[in-house]
Design a protein around this motif. Sequence first.
Motif, PDB file in Angstrom:
ATOM      1  N   ALA A 193      27.711  27.616  -8.738  1.00 35.05           N
ATOM      2  CA  ALA A 193      27.771  28.732  -9.677  1.00 35.05           C
ATOM      3  C   ALA A 193      26.524  29.247  -9.921  1.00 35.05           C
ATOM      4  CB  ALA A 193      28.580  28.262 -10.952  1.00 35.05           C
ATOM      5  N   LEU A 194      25.427  28.603  -9.213  1.00 39.63           N
ATOM      6  CA  LEU A 194      24.035  29.253  -9.628  1.00 39.63           C
ATOM      7  C   LEU A 194      23.884  30.582  -8.828  1.00 39.63           C
ATOM      8  CD1 LEU A 194      21.889  25.750  -9.351  1.00 39.63           C
ATOM      9  CD2 LEU A 194      22.269  27.264 -11.282  1.00 39.63           C
ATOM     10  N   CYS A 195      22.801  31.255  -9.281  1.00 42.73           N
ATOM     11  CA  CYS A 195      22.487  32.591  -8.429  1.00 42.73           C
ATOM     12  C   CYS A 195      21.967  32.146  -7.014  1.00 42.73           C
ATOM     13  CB  CYS A 195      21.615  33.539  -9.245  1.00 42.73           C
ATOM     14  SG  CYS A 195      19.723  32.845  -9.258  1.00 42.73           S
ATOM     15  N   ARG A 208      12.534  24.429 -11.257  1.00 42.76           N
ATOM     16  CA  ARG A 208      12.270  26.184 -11.345  1.00 42.76           C
ATOM     17  C   ARG A 208      13.672  26.820 -11.867  1.00 42.76           C
ATOM     18  NH1 ARG A 208       9.604  29.470 -12.800  1.00 42.76           N
ATOM     19  NH2 ARG A 208       9.366  31.022 -11.141  1.00 42.76           N
ATOM     20  N   ILE A 209      14.842  25.933 -11.504  1.00 40.59           N
ATOM     21  CA  ILE A 209      16.028  26.675 -11.854  1.00 40.59           C
ATOM     22  C   ILE A 209      16.345  26.731 -13.246  1.00 40.59           C
ATOM     23  CG2 ILE A 209      18.636  26.241 -11.757  1.00 40.59           C
ATOM     24  CD1 ILE A 209      18.182  24.735  -9.075  1.00 40.59           C
ATOM     25  N   LYS A 214      18.759  34.523 -15.338  1.00 40.62           N
ATOM     26  CA  LYS A 214      20.155  35.207 -15.112  1.00 40.62           C
ATOM     27  C   LYS A 214      21.194  34.335 -15.958  1.00 40.62           C
ATOM     28  CE  LYS A 214      19.508  37.255 -10.826  1.00 40.62           C
ATOM     29  NZ  LYS A 214      18.602  36.398  -9.826  1.00 40.62           N
ATOM     30  N   PRO A 215      22.401  35.027 -16.453  1.00 43.16           N
ATOM     31  CA  PRO A 215      23.202  34.507 -17.535  1.00 43.16           C
ATOM     32  C   PRO A 215      23.950  33.340 -16.754  1.00 43.16           C
ATOM     33  CG  PRO A 215      23.466  36.919 -17.580  1.00 43.16           C
ATOM     34  CD  PRO A 215      22.547  36.470 -16.571  1.00 43.16           C
ATOM     35  N   ILE A 220      24.837  27.416 -16.864  1.00 40.75           N
ATOM     36  CA  ILE A 220      24.641  25.753 -16.541  1.00 40.75           C
ATOM     37  C   ILE A 220      23.562  24.937 -16.972  1.00 40.75           C
ATOM     38  CG2 ILE A 220      24.435  24.489 -14.325  1.00 40.75           C
ATOM     39  CD1 ILE A 220      26.001  27.060 -13.095  1.00 40.75           C
ATOM     40  N   THR A 221      22.235  25.663 -17.087  1.00 35.84           N
ATOM     41  CA  THR A 221      21.159  24.827 -17.568  1.00 35.84           C
ATOM     42  C   THR A 221      21.235  24.295 -18.840  1.00 35.84           C
ATOM     43  OG1 THR A 221      19.913  26.617 -17.614  1.00 35.84           O
ATOM     44  CG2 THR A 221      19.649  25.449 -15.434  1.00 35.84           C
TER      45      THR A 221
END
Length: 428
Positions: A193-195, A208-209, A214-215, A220-221
Amino acid sequence: MESAIKAPRGTRDVLGDESWKWTHVLNVCRGVAGDFGFSEVLLPIFEHTELFCRGIGDTTDVVEKEMYTFIDKGDRSMTLRPELTASMVRSYLEHDMRRAPQPVKLWSAGPMFRYERPQKGRYRQFWQIDFEILGVSSPMADLETIDTSMEIYRRLGLTNLQVLINSVGCPKCRPAYRDALKRFFESGPGLEALCETCRGRFDRNPLRILDCKKPECREITESAPAILDSLCCECAAHFEDVTRGLSRIGADARLDKRLVRGLDYYTKTAYEILAGELGSQNAVCGGGRYDNLAEAIGGPSVPGVGFASGIERIVITLEGQGAFLGDKPRVDVYVVTASSSLALEASALAHELRSSGIPSDTDYAGRGMKAQMKQAAASGAGFVCIIGEDEAASGTVSVKNMSSGEQRSIPRDEAASKLALWREERNR
Ligand code: HAM
């Protein structure tokens, strides 16, 4: 008239109606630097590329995508500095500042270069002020850098600033956190689901994530494990001391467990200062501790902590908050003549006034008197000296007070002393 060649995208000309605001910001910084014991250094605008690759980190966006790198005529790879910290540490090592009493406190200001997508508050050439405290590992030094930045903003009249603070640990405790974070992303909907950029970061630089705006990534984070729970005893105690001190310096600080910063040299304290007026590029300041940077660039171990703040962003915030920026500099006297044959008289009077410390200007375009008076009004001068044929013949000058409209004739050789007096009375 438009010129065929424009300034490159992401750069801008800071013109006369704005440059004085920069001077004001720099003067305030200079004052604060003096009061806090920082000495100013002027460093090269380009450095060996290796300095930034090793100092900032090969996998950061700055080094991977944003550097202005070129091969010079001696076949060496050079880079326009994207920031100042690595150069500051290089300079400290090169000049053996370890021999001086520690800490060494340095500051500098100047243009930086990053190939970023330009938008409000984000440019490819931008100015930073940069303050560093080198040679001590005390958390009090971390606090002092935050205090220094807040004092600059306080003197500039900026309000509503939010300090975000976190710890990014050290090489002892970070690997365990890195593993915990990777496990978190691998479980559940995480990784897929991450960009795309963050999926690329997963192996190389998973911390860095946490910084991604980004929404889909933020969602998630939000529930990612916090690094603060993985800190070793030393990092935890250091962070505790810094956060305890924040209230003492009156900073409105909030813990942000996702704050990791975009440069790899940070250890322990990391912070940013945000201003609402800036929109999406809302950081007016970024800083933190970097105890391993000196070693990364080939030197001995030298602890350090500091911050940098973007001048464009400071000015945008000042304007957005309607803060007092000081007065736009203007001349006090404008000399007008009735005919162009008297231009030499005008130039001599302006010269004399300037030599007496009275900022003055006159017209060299051969304009008519009406146009000169218009020019005088536009210049913001408080007084206009008029030299007509009569004045020239009788050795006098007519002086008009632009705020009261009052006009009087005075002897030409008393012009400088009289105007100095009237100026003083007006400024009182
Ligand atoms: P940074 O967060 O990359 O940190 O930049 C610091 C500040 O410079 C930002 O908060 C922002 O105000 C300004 N800035 C950065 N990029 C741009 C841009 N493209 N356009 C306009 N303004 C920008 C550093 O540079 C570290 N060297 C800070 C530091 C000093 N850490 C320890 N000591």
